[in-house]
Design a protein around this motif. Structure first.
Motif, PDB file in Angstrom:
ATOM      1  N   TYR A 142       2.126   3.042  -3.249  1.00 26.40           N
ATOM      2  CA  TYR A 142       1.128   3.646  -4.134  1.00 26.40           C
ATOM      3  C   TYR A 142       0.641   4.993  -3.598  1.00 26.40           C
ATOM      4  O   TYR A 142       0.408   5.931  -4.362  1.00 26.40           O
ATOM      5  CB  TYR A 142      -0.039   2.682  -4.327  1.00 26.40           C
ATOM      6  CG  TYR A 142       0.405   1.336  -4.855  1.00 26.40           C
ATOM      7  CD1 TYR A 142       0.863   1.201  -6.163  1.00 26.40           C
ATOM      8  CD2 TYR A 142       0.414   0.214  -4.034  1.00 26.40           C
ATOM      9  CE1 TYR A 142       1.298  -0.028  -6.648  1.00 26.40           C
ATOM     10  CE2 TYR A 142       0.839  -1.021  -4.509  1.00 26.40           C
ATOM     11  CZ  TYR A 142       1.288  -1.138  -5.817  1.00 26.40           C
ATOM     12  OH  TYR A 142       1.717  -2.356  -6.286  1.00 26.40           O
ATOM     13  N   THR A 143       0.493   5.062  -2.289  1.00 24.48           N
ATOM     14  CA  THR A 143       0.125   6.354  -1.696  1.00 24.48           C
ATOM     15  C   THR A 143       1.211   7.396  -1.920  1.00 24.48           C
ATOM     16  O   THR A 143       0.922   8.543  -2.287  1.00 24.48           O
ATOM     17  CB  THR A 143      -0.125   6.181  -0.189  1.00 24.48           C
ATOM     18  OG1 THR A 143      -1.143   5.207   0.018  1.00 24.48           O
ATOM     19  CG2 THR A 143      -0.543   7.498   0.442  1.00 24.48           C
ATOM     20  N   ALA A 172       1.358   8.515  -5.599  1.00 23.36           N
ATOM     21  CA  ALA A 172       0.309   9.469  -5.946  1.00 23.36           C
ATOM     22  C   ALA A 172       0.745  10.892  -5.602  1.00 23.36           C
ATOM     23  O   ALA A 172       0.471  11.842  -6.355  1.00 23.36           O
ATOM     24  CB  ALA A 172      -0.988   9.115  -5.231  1.00 23.36           C
ATOM     25  N   GLN A 173       1.428  11.053  -4.469  1.00 16.46           N
ATOM     26  CA  GLN A 173       1.943  12.379  -4.116  1.00 16.46           C
ATOM     27  C   GLN A 173       2.981  12.854  -5.140  1.00 16.46           C
ATOM     28  O   GLN A 173       2.969  14.008  -5.564  1.00 16.46           O
ATOM     29  CB  GLN A 173       2.562  12.336  -2.726  1.00 16.46           C
ATOM     30  CG  GLN A 173       1.593  11.959  -1.614  1.00 16.46           C
ATOM     31  CD  GLN A 173       2.275  11.859  -0.273  1.00 16.46           C
ATOM     32  OE1 GLN A 173       3.381  12.351  -0.067  1.00 16.46           O
ATOM     33  NE2 GLN A 173       1.630  11.194   0.689  1.00 16.46           N
ATOM     34  N   GLU A 215       0.805  -1.228   0.000  1.00 15.73           N
ATOM     35  CA  GLU A 215       0.000   0.000   0.000  1.00 15.73           C
ATOM     36  C   GLU A 215       0.842   1.284   0.000  1.00 15.73           C
ATOM     37  O   GLU A 215       0.555   2.216  -0.745  1.00 15.73           O
ATOM     38  CB  GLU A 215      -0.933   0.014   1.219  1.00 15.73           C
ATOM     39  CG  GLU A 215      -1.927  -1.122   1.253  1.00 15.73           C
ATOM     40  CD  GLU A 215      -2.794  -1.081   2.502  1.00 15.73           C
ATOM     41  OE1 GLU A 215      -2.599  -0.153   3.321  1.00 15.73           O
ATOM     42  OE2 GLU A 215      -3.653  -1.969   2.672  1.00 15.73           O
ATOM     43  N   THR A 259      -7.584  11.317  -8.186  1.00 10.20           N
ATOM     44  CA  THR A 259      -7.322   9.984  -7.659  1.00 10.20           C
ATOM     45  C   THR A 259      -5.956   9.486  -8.117  1.00 10.20           C
ATOM     46  O   THR A 259      -5.449   9.903  -9.164  1.00 10.20           O
ATOM     47  CB  THR A 259      -8.397   9.005  -8.133  1.00 10.20           C
ATOM     48  OG1 THR A 259      -8.357   8.910  -9.566  1.00 10.20           O
ATOM     49  CG2 THR A 259      -9.783   9.470  -7.706  1.00 10.20           C
ATOM     50  N   PRO A 260      -5.337   8.574  -7.323  1.00 11.08           N
ATOM     51  CA  PRO A 260      -4.050   8.027  -7.767  1.00 11.08           C
ATOM     52  C   PRO A 260      -4.125   7.383  -9.142  1.00 11.08           C
ATOM     53  O   PRO A 260      -3.187   7.502  -9.938  1.00 11.08           O
ATOM     54  CB  PRO A 260      -3.712   7.008  -6.679  1.00 11.08           C
ATOM     55  CG  PRO A 260      -4.422   7.497  -5.460  1.00 11.08           C
ATOM     56  CD  PRO A 260      -5.689   8.096  -5.969  1.00 11.08           C
TER      57      PRO A 260
END
Length: 448
Positions: free
Chosen positions: A140-141, A144-145, A137, A176-177
């Protein structure tokens, strides 16, 4: 003494099976490790634990997510014994996965953005659970940033084309990512290709002969040709156009000395020097030559030209250009108009004059008639004749008609030979003034 010895032997023989067989029973009843096949223990279908372990390891090899270390350890286990299979499943698989996950963490760290790098470093310094959480996880977070920051950087670039800008703004609006990643991986390459072709077309429209030719060839080729033109081809072609333009400037007979010298110096340099001359140096050296030209015009021009030229030299560069473009012509026209005017002014005519002889001597300057104080009166012909008789000593002698003025030296009838024209004219002026006074008095007496 013999009986006790025999009893001990018999007791030992009786107790031996009881000691040995319970141990075997306990060993048979002890729980076996999961997945470890007992020695040659089978099932009703004929499938052994070794077969089950082997099938499990082959399934692991077929998984695309299995790393290099897991694959290598699994292949070694399959080549070994049943105990090797069981040892891999119980211990080796975990160790190999830890190694592969750490390798993945370092790979992501190497290619990730700032946020991903920070999260990966924290996971690699932590426990294996932290690393697994990052791989599942956290990466991916963090990505996205980084994706959002990358899109914002692209949009802030003034060179970004219209297509990229519009689709990037749309991705940020979704936020959204998945939308951010889709733009960077799918939309960006597509829109960038379109924008690059538009840029080549723009360069073609504004470029010189060599640039137009190279741009046309790029647009007729592949996208790789377009990219190569934008990165290299346009600059090489522009250098050719710059050189041709500077050579034309140096060969122009109207080019000033400072401009010609700077142009020749630029032609001896590289492409950057050619571009620098046209973009920055040319305007400065041309202005220097323009000021020299205006100074020369001021030295050789007429009054109006000199005045306008000096005023331009005292002003800024725009004033100098304005003088050369239209001020010089206007000032020169003014000087030409002044030169066309007559240099001598006609003598003013008196508003009231007495009767003068019709002809003046050519060898004497013209005398201006005197005016009498107001009231003004015009002498009658009779008064003039009386004056004439008075000046001719009463003889009335004249040479020619009454309108002709007596010439110098022709006063013989008066007995004043050689008296001169000036004396006669003075006497006539005095007599005329007396007559005018008499007429004026007569008019006032009549009015009274």
């Amino acid at each position: 003494m013999k009986l006790p010895r025999v009893s001990a032997v018999v007791a030992a023989a009786v107790l031996t099976p009881a000691v040995l067989f319970p141990s075997s029973a306990l060993a048979a009843d002890a729980p076996q490790p999961t997945g470890v096949s007992g020695p040659d223990t089978g099932s009703e279908g004929g499938t052994t634990q070794e077969d089950l372990d082997r099938a499990e390891i082959q399934k692991i090899l077929a998984d695309k997510e299995s790393g290099v270390s897991v694959r290598e350890a699994a292949e070694r286990a399959l080549a070994g014994t049943a105990a090797d299979l069981r040892r891999f499943l119980e211990v080796g698989l975990h160790d190999a996965r830890v190694t592969d996950d750490r390798v993945k963490g370092f790979q992501i760290l190497a290619v990730g953005g700032p946020a991903v790098k920070k999260a990966a470093e924290a996971a690699l310094r932590g426990t294996y659970a932290d690393l697994v959480a990052f791989l599942k996880e956290g990466q991916y977070t963090a990505r996205a940033q980084d994706d959002r920051a990358e899109i914002e950087r692209i949009l802030a670039d003034p060179e970004t084309g219209r297509g990229v800008r519009e689709t990037g703004q749309a991705a940020l609006a979704v936020g959204t990512p998945a939308a951010l990643r889709h733009f960077l991986e799918v939309e960006l390459p597509k829109q960038q290709a379109d924008d690059d072709r538009v840029e080549v077309a723009r360069i073609l429209f504004k470029g010189g002969p060599a640039v137009k030719e190279a741009a046309s060839a790029a647009l007729s080729g592949t996208y790789a040709d377009v990219v190569k033109f934008l990165k290299e081809g346009q600059y090489a072609a522009r250098a050719e156009d710059d050189r041709a333009e500077i050579e034309a400037i140096a060969a122009d007979p109207q080019t000033g000395r400072h401009t010609r010298e700077a142009a020749r110096k630029a032609l001896a340099g590289d492409a950057a020097g050619l571009r620098r001359f046209l973009e920055t140096e040319l305007a400065a050296v041309r202005m220097s030559d323009n000021r020299v030209k205006v100074s020369q015009i001021a030295e050789s021009g007429g009054p109006a030209v000199r005045k306008a030229a000096l005023a331009a030299l005292e002003g800024n560069d725009q004033a100098v250009l304005a003088f050369l473009e239209h001020g010089w012509a206007a000032a020169r026209a003014e000087d030409e108009a002044d030169a066309a005017k007559p240099t001598t002014q006609p003598a003013p005519q008196p508003s009231q004059s007495t009767t003068q002889p019709s002809a003046q001597p050519t060898d004497r300057p013209t005398e201006q008639p005197r005016t009498t104080p107001a009231p003004q009166a015009t002498a009658t012909p009779q008064a003039v004749q009386a004056v004439a008789r008075t000046t001719t000593n009463g003889t009335g002698g004249t040479n020619g008609t009454a309108d002709a003025a007596p010439r110098s030296g022709q006063l013989a009838a008066t007995g004043a030979e050689g008296l001169g024209w000036e004396a006669g004219a003075a006497a006539a002026a005095v007599a005329a003034g007396a007559a005018l006074v008499a007429v004026s008095r007569r008019r006032r007496s009549t009015e009274d």
